[in-house]
Design an enzyme around this catalytic site. Structure first.
Site, PDB file in Angstrom:
ATOM      1  N   GLU A  50     101.260 -11.591  58.098  1.00  0.00           N
ATOM      2  CA  GLU A  50     102.320 -11.157  59.014  1.00  0.00           C
ATOM      3  C   GLU A  50     101.977  -9.831  59.684  1.00  0.00           C
ATOM      4  O   GLU A  50     102.450  -9.548  60.785  1.00  0.00           O
ATOM      5  CB  GLU A  50     103.672 -11.068  58.277  1.00  0.00           C
TER       6      GLU A  50
ATOM      7  N   CYS B 114     101.841 -13.362  49.502  1.00  0.00           N
ATOM      8  CA  CYS B 114     101.718 -12.371  48.419  1.00  0.00           C
ATOM      9  C   CYS B 114     102.650 -12.743  47.260  1.00  0.00           C
ATOM     10  O   CYS B 114     102.421 -13.723  46.572  1.00  0.00           O
ATOM     11  CB  CYS B 114     101.973 -10.967  48.961  1.00  0.00           C
TER      12      CYS B 114
ATOM     13  N   HIS C  46      98.226 -10.563  53.618  1.00  0.00           N
ATOM     14  CA  HIS C  46      99.404 -10.335  54.464  1.00  0.00           C
ATOM     15  C   HIS C  46      99.163 -10.727  55.925  1.00  0.00           C
ATOM     16  O   HIS C  46      98.941  -9.867  56.774  1.00  0.00           O
ATOM     17  CB  HIS C  46      99.848  -8.871  54.356  1.00  0.00           C
TER      18      HIS C  46
END
Lengths: 249, 227
Positions: free
Chosen positions: B211, B110, B209
């Site tokens: 993660e 990001c 994202h």
């Protein structure tokens, strides 16, 4: 030329910021600034990890403040006021052992000093007010007990034993800030070398045979007096300078 | 010994337990867990604009998400909806540029992808809805935009993601010019979602994202490259 790399043990916990409420790896910036101000480069070590291999990358390590240690580690029953953080306990006791075994320069702050004592085979008092009858060692959270207008809670003197390493570093007397309700009872393989003169609570421990292993019960990172951080960084720099020779050999 | 992966961190006033609004270095725990589950050892890197010397101790680097970059880094005036956090910018640019120089394996997430872009000489759009006329990349505060990406055949990201093209976005800025990097993935509205540097060991930026789902494909590839 690189700066010595200093690991800081950190929290993994739910925190709130802005409108967010997230599980985060985190540590107050006061610790980070104390390391950077004394010439080190800080990295945060989160307590989630089953291994101690990170030790090999560091030149020094700070065990930071936080919650209480589970008394099971020194064979005691849990006091009603004891509030443990099992994830940090597991990780930090393991890391502390590995750091001491490797003779990595170690600074323990508040809880970090207590971790040091427990790993050294020592014991803790679980709730100081039971023992000394007052809250002198626990300032209200978010306050600066060293501020001119602060109440006496959380501010007290420390006397340092002549001939100790801490004495060479800090002199015979200082005034400190305190935010704890537990304290070292028996320091195990460490030497107790500093006390609060009013109640004999142990405030400094050190290990005479290690390169640098110092524990302080107060919060130097929240004061302008960063001598203990400077001493850690110096010991770490010395070690970092030696390391390449060892690798070449 | 596992590869050591540094993760850049936020600095924010955080509250927990009895503590309120203490300026703290922090990163969502998902990043740490994603690195660990992929076989790496995570350390968090608080902002530091002194030097990038910490990279000598690292095997890989994650440039994490966060607020907008200060537009001066790519020579632009700040637009009204840009929310920057200059305290992080300087130190992270030092890290990103040096990591590119020494070819350290690098994953940008990001803001991290945007930082990587600007470090590689690129530029950003400061508010995508102004250009796109929709808010699919950030539908509402705290809500990820579920989107589909199209990956360039033969790219690293195409090899890692295979037929899975579902991504979770939360951004209002985007890559306008990738600099020396290559755009290898886009959403159907044309917004770049992936950048790479095929000439380096492992340089990947994703606008979504990974993660949050602890995506082992991406974090695993980073850790493998870092070995």
């Amino acid at each position: 030329m690189r700066r010595p790399l200093i690991g800081l043990t950190a929290y993994a916990q739910q925190v709130q910021y802005g409108s967010n409420d997230v599980m985060a790896g985190m540590l107050p910036m006061t610790y980070v600034r104390a390391v950077h101000a004394t010439g080190g480069r800080a990295v945060l070590i989160t307590p989630d990890d089953p291994g101690t291999d990170v030790i090999e990358s560091l030149d020094g390590i700070v065990f930071a403040g936080g919650g209480d240690i589970d008394p099971a580690y020194w064979g005691a029953e849990r006091h009603p006021e004891t509030d443990v953080d099992p994830a940090r306990d597991d990780a930090e006791l393991m890391l502390m052992r590995a750091a001491l075994d490797a003779d990595l320069p170690v600074l323990g702050v508040c809880r970090g000093m207590q971790v040091m004592a427990v790993v050294g085979g020592g014991t803790l008092h679980q709730h100081l007010p039971d023992i000394i009858g007052n809250e002198r060692h626990r300032a209200a959270s978010g306050t600066d007990p060293l501020a001119a207008d602060a109440s006496a809670y959380g501010r007290h003197d420390v006397v340092v034993q002549a001939g100790s390493r801490a004495h060479a570093l800090l002199g015979s007397h200082l005034t400190v800030n305190s935010f704890h309700h537990q304290a070292v009872d028996k320091p195990g393989s460490f030497d107790a070398v500093g006390w609060c003169p009013d109640d004999r609570v142990i405030e400094i421990i050190e290990h005479p045979e290690r390169a640098f292993a110092l524990g302080v019960q107060w919060h130097p990172e929240r004061t302008p007096d960063l001598r203990v951080f400077a001493a850690l960084t110096e010991a770490a720099a010395l070690r970092a300078g030696v390391q390449p020779i060892a690798i070449a050999a | 010994m596992r590869p050591i992966i540094g993760i850049t961190s936020y600095v924010l006033p955080a509250s927990w337990g009895v503590w309120h609004d203490l300026p703290s270095a922090l990163v969502p725990y998902d990043y740490v867990a994603a690195v660990r589950e992929a076989g790496g050892r995570a350390v968090l890197l608080p902002p530091d604009d002194e030097d990038a010397d910490v990279l000598t101790a690292l095997d890989g680097l994650v440039l994490a998400g966060g607020p907008d970059l200060e537009p001066r880094w790519y020579g632009a005036e700040r637009e009204p909806l840009t929310e920057s956090h200059p305290e992080r910018d300087e130190g992270e640019f030092l890290l990103a540029r040096r990591a590119l120089e020494i070819d350290l394996p690098l994953l940008g997430v990001c803001r991290g992808m945007q930082l990587l872009t600007v470090a590689a000489g690129g530029r950003l759009h400061q508010h995508l809805p102004d250009r796109l006329g929709h808010e699919k990349h950030r539908p509402a505060p705290g809500v990820y935009g579920e989107q589909e990406a199209r990956f360039e055949p033969g790219s690293r990201i195409a090899a890692l993601m295979g037929d899975d093209v579902a991504i979770q976005c939360y951004h209002h800025q985007g890559v306008a010019d990738p600099g020396s990097l290559t755009i290898t993935g886009r959403t159907e509205d044309g917004v770049p979602e992936t950048i790479e540097d095929p000439a380096r060991r492992f340089v990947l930026g994703v606008q979504w994202h990974p993660e949050v789902v602890r995506d082992r494909r991406l974090f695993g590839a980073l850790v493998e490259a870092a070995r």
